[in-house]
Design an enzyme around this catalytic site. Structure first.
Site, PDB file in Angstrom:
ATOM      1  N   SER A   1       0.834  -1.194   0.000  1.00  0.00           N
ATOM      2  CA  SER A   1       0.000   0.000   0.000  1.00  0.00           C
ATOM      3  C   SER A   1       0.878   1.256   0.000  1.00  0.00           C
ATOM      4  CB  SER A   1      -0.960  -0.043   1.199  1.00  0.00           C
ATOM      5  OG  SER A   1      -1.893   0.996   1.148  1.00  0.00           O
TER       6      SER A   1
ATOM      7  N   ASP B   1     -10.119  -4.294  -4.899  1.00  0.00           N
ATOM      8  CA  ASP B   1      -9.512  -3.353  -3.948  1.00  0.00           C
ATOM      9  C   ASP B   1     -10.374  -2.097  -3.852  1.00  0.00           C
ATOM     10  OD1 ASP B   1      -7.830  -1.433  -2.627  1.00  0.00           O
ATOM     11  OD2 ASP B   1      -6.087  -2.609  -3.198  1.00  0.00           O
TER      12      ASP B   1
ATOM     13  N   HIS C   1      -8.355  -4.688  -0.325  1.00  0.00           N
ATOM     14  CA  HIS C   1      -7.084  -4.020  -0.025  1.00  0.00           C
ATOM     15  C   HIS C   1      -6.334  -4.681   1.126  1.00  0.00           C
ATOM     16  CE1 HIS C   1      -4.319  -0.682  -0.439  1.00  0.00           C
ATOM     17  NE2 HIS C   1      -4.364  -0.472   0.867  1.00  0.00           N
TER      18      HIS C   1
END
Length: 310
Positions: free
Chosen positions: A190, A255, A284
């Site tokens: 991320s 996501d 995610h």
């Protein structure tokens, strides 16, 4: 024009945000710290007794003995035996911040060490159980660090600090443990893909893993953006082509935070990308729960790196 509406373009060019403001709004949610680093006095020259606290040289980040103290919020999943395999210490970034570092010795004589840049809203304490499990399953040791303003790291989170923080971690891993670049796998998750891509674009290493990556801050805020503006933050899309090490990109097709299109765009822009892992139905924060996650990582590390093919 570049996928933005007229009103959005007028707003951007009349009152363009600085990269730091974009970064702060999009990315940084440091949690309440779940751990602390406690200095352990070392024996003095006479053997018994403790040397003065200054001999730990904590401010410079030089080697000293530190103990990891976890709070209940860390939710540590292992025993004291596993906890004892974790080494912690602070180092100092070029921007003057104290950067907390963690080294997890999962496998004696491991061929690779993973330099892991974690995602948002977590710190080293919360990630420690995951690191033990991941390293044991991949037969790698894990080295990680907290961004400025996260955990026991000082300062405030910012894009510039992200780059300085990973530089400090890279140097600590190399100098304190003598790990050579060809034994280091850079792993970013991320927001952690931002410092990972930046470092990998400047240094060659064994491999790079980009887990749920973003192309740039503007493209997260304005999904139809096609161009990188001068005031954009986190411009991974402009740096990924400079990476000279093998790159594995992992992204969930559902996501909800960083759209799957970001992973696709980076894959298409990266000449060193290997076969990616698109996890059907994953969001995610749950890719690790799918069996193909570990399967793909194991195959990448054991079969697809230059040293393994030699």
């Amino acid at each position: 024009m570049n996928g933005l509406s007229l009103s959005e373009l007028c707003c951007l060019f009349c009152c363009p945000p600085c990269p730091g403001r974009i970064a702060a709004k999009l990315a940084f949610l440091p949690p309440e710290a779940t751990y602390s680093l406690v200095p352990e006095p070392e024996p003095g020259p006479g053997g018994a007794g403790a040397a003065p606290l200054g001999t730990l040289r904590a401010s410079s980040g030089a080697p000293g003995r530190w103990k990891l103290h976890l709070t209940e919020r860390a939710d540590f999943q292992y025993s004291q035996r596993e906890l004892d395999t974790i080494e912690v210490f602070p180092t100092k970034s070029a921007r003057g911040n104290r950067v907390s570092c963690m080294y997890v010795r999962c496998v004696p004589g491991a061929r690779y060490t993973v330099l892991f840049s974690h995602g948002n809203a977590v710190d080293l304490g919360q990630m420690s159980s995951f690191y033990i499990g991941l390293g044991s399953r991949l037969h790698c040791n894990i080295f990680s660090y907290d961004y400025s303003g996260y955990g026991a790291s000082s300062g405030r989170p910012s894009e510039r600090n992200l780059y300085a923080d990973i530089d400090a971690a890279w140097q600590a891993l190399r100098t304190r443990y003598g790990i050579s670049p060809d034994s280091i796998i850079l792993y970013g998750q991320s927001i952690g893909t931002v410092p990972t891509v930046d470092l990998a674009s400047r240094y060659e290493c064994a491999a790079v893993v980009l887990h749920s990556p973003l192309t740039s801050g503007m493209r997260v805020a304005f999904p139809d953006t096609k161009k990188t503006y001068c005031f954009d933050a986190f411009p991974n899309i402009e740096k990924v082509s400079k990476i000279t090490s093998p790159v594995l990109i992992i992204h969930g097709t559902e996501d909800e935070v960083i759209d799957f299109s970001h992973g696709l765009a980076l894959y298409e822009r990266c000449p060193k990308a290997v076969e990616p892992l698109w996890v059907e139905g994953a969001g995610h924060n749950d890719i690790e729960l799918y069996s193909q996650y570990l399967e793909r990582l194991r195959r990448f590390i054991s079969q697809e790196l230059p040293s393994q093919r030699a």
